[in-house]
Structure formats: structure tokens, C-alpha cells
Design a protein around this motif. Sequence first.
Motif, mmCIF file in Angstrom:
data_model
loop_
_atom_site.group_PDB
_atom_site.id
_atom_site.type_symbol
_atom_site.label_atom_id
_atom_site.label_comp_id
_atom_site.label_asym_id
_atom_site.label_seq_id
_atom_site.Cartn_x
_atom_site.Cartn_y
_atom_site.Cartn_z
ATOM 1 N N TYR A 190 -22.775 -57.938 17.069
ATOM 2 C CA TYR A 190 -22.591 -57.029 15.938
ATOM 3 C C TYR A 190 -23.030 -57.723 14.651
ATOM 4 N N GLN B 102 -22.168 -57.350 10.412
ATOM 5 C CA GLN B 102 -21.247 -56.729 9.464
ATOM 6 C C GLN B 102 -21.612 -57.169 8.048
ATOM 7 N N LYS C 189 -17.713 -55.624 3.197
ATOM 8 C CA LYS C 189 -16.904 -54.413 3.016
ATOM 9 C C LYS C 189 -17.435 -53.233 3.822
ATOM 10 N N GLN C 190 -18.128 -53.517 4.899
ATOM 11 C CA GLN C 190 -18.609 -52.449 5.763
ATOM 12 C C GLN C 190 -18.091 -52.632 7.183
ATOM 13 N N SER C 191 -18.345 -51.652 7.996
ATOM 14 C CA SER C 191 -17.880 -51.690 9.377
ATOM 15 C C SER C 191 -18.819 -52.544 10.227
ATOM 16 N N LEU C 192 -18.449 -52.715 11.468
ATOM 17 C CA LEU C 192 -19.284 -53.456 12.405
ATOM 18 C C LEU C 192 -20.381 -52.543 12.942
ATOM 19 N N LEU D 283 -23.192 -52.337 15.857
ATOM 20 C CA LEU D 283 -23.658 -52.921 17.101
ATOM 21 C C LEU D 283 -25.164 -53.149 17.038
ATOM 22 N N PHE E 104 -22.762 -61.227 8.318
ATOM 23 C CA PHE E 104 -21.744 -61.808 9.189
ATOM 24 C C PHE E 104 -22.061 -61.320 10.595
ATOM 25 N N ILE F 188 -21.154 -61.227 14.582
ATOM 26 C CA ILE F 188 -19.977 -61.373 15.435
ATOM 27 C C ILE F 188 -20.338 -60.967 16.858
#
Lengths: 112, 114
Positions: B36, B38, B41-44, B46, B91, B93
Motif C-alpha cells: 500500500y 499512503q 492524512k489520506q487513506s491507504l 492498494l 509512506f 506499508i
Amino acid sequence: QQQVKQSPQSLIVQKGGISIINCAYENTAFDYFPWYQQFPGKGPALLIAIRPDVSEKKEGRFTISFNKSAKQFSLHIMDSQPGDSATYFCAASRGGFQKLVFGTGTRLLVSP
Amino acid sequence: GAVVSQHPSRVICKSGTSVKIECRSLDFQATTMFWYRQFPKQSLMLMATSNEGSKATYEQGVEKDKFLINHASLTLSTLTVTSAHPEDSSFYICSTLTGGDTQYFGPGTRLTVL
């Protein structure tokens, strides 16, 4: 149809209060609904998850309520603590090694 | 739950260089891992699904030649950002699947491209 809508975007709750975060989905094929907690600079951590065959699941101070007919589910944090201040994400998947679809996240701040 | 590690936790590189991020499943064998991205301040989002011993499956809009994924063993998946540019700063993940549905996430890697 793959989206999961999450609200509110941010939430401020006093210590000891109840935090409520809501999510809604469209895809009726979804059958697994987890909630994740994320602190700044960290990866998401699984909090609690539910499947459509139950309407509620409780683990400690965290409860998921699930309404299959409305295609909605929510996270309730009882007796909210400052340490609960984080970003919470709902998610959904079709199960069986399928990818997760995440909500947009809710930034929770619990004031002392 | 499952323990997932990522290395490095932070990396700073110059524009045009390549960066490799490792994701390890420490306590079980993971045939499937996810990557993922990111933004603040946002969502993950895919990026791709990594399957041991086979080619990764990329999400729409993700350049597979830019984000190379290798899942050579049941405990290790790597993501290589090739010819990184400042807009790749994010970021990253990874997560692993256990028992069919539950995904456990790594601690993330902060990539900064100068």
C-alpha cells in the motif's frame, strides 16, 4: 460500488465519552469488515472485525454494530481515553484472500 | 496476530535513484502479501498484490515497471521503487494475509525523494 464511505472525517470526544464512527458500503459481496487503528508514522493495527452473520461484536471497549439491510457498520469506543487518539479506518473485503477496500479514515481526538 | 517487519523504516534518496523496501513475515509463511501507499492524512491505497513464486498483480494506475515487486520466499516480499522522483515520496506499508481474511500490517517505510 467498490467504495466504502466513512464519516465523520474528524471527531473530538471528551475523556470517558463514547466515540462513534460510521461506514457504509455498496457491494453486497463484501463479507468481512475490519476496523484498523493507526498512530502517526505507524502501520495500521487490527482492532476488531465482523462478518455479516452477526449484528454486533464486542471486544473490551470496542464494539462493532452491523446492519446488513442498510449496508452500514459502525465502531463504538466506550469510555474513550486520550490514548485512543488516532486515525481509524474501516475496511471491507469479499473474503477468501481478497483485497481490502478502505474507508477514508476518521481522526479521533480524545480530550483529557 | 501475525508479526510483520519492514526495512528500512525511513529512507531518503536522490531523484533518479532506486530504493528497495523489504517486508518480512516473522512468524508464519505468507503466500500473499499486499503493498500500500499512503499520502499524508489520506487513506491507504492498494498498489499491488504479491504472490509467492508468481508475478505480482498491480492495481489500475500503478506502473509495474516503476514499482517492482518480488516475492521470492514465503517470508519476504520486496518493493523496489525505480528511478524515484519527488512525487514518489510517501509512506509505503505492506501487509500479510493469515487465515484467509485477516491482514496484518507492517510498521511502514517513509520514503523521501529529494
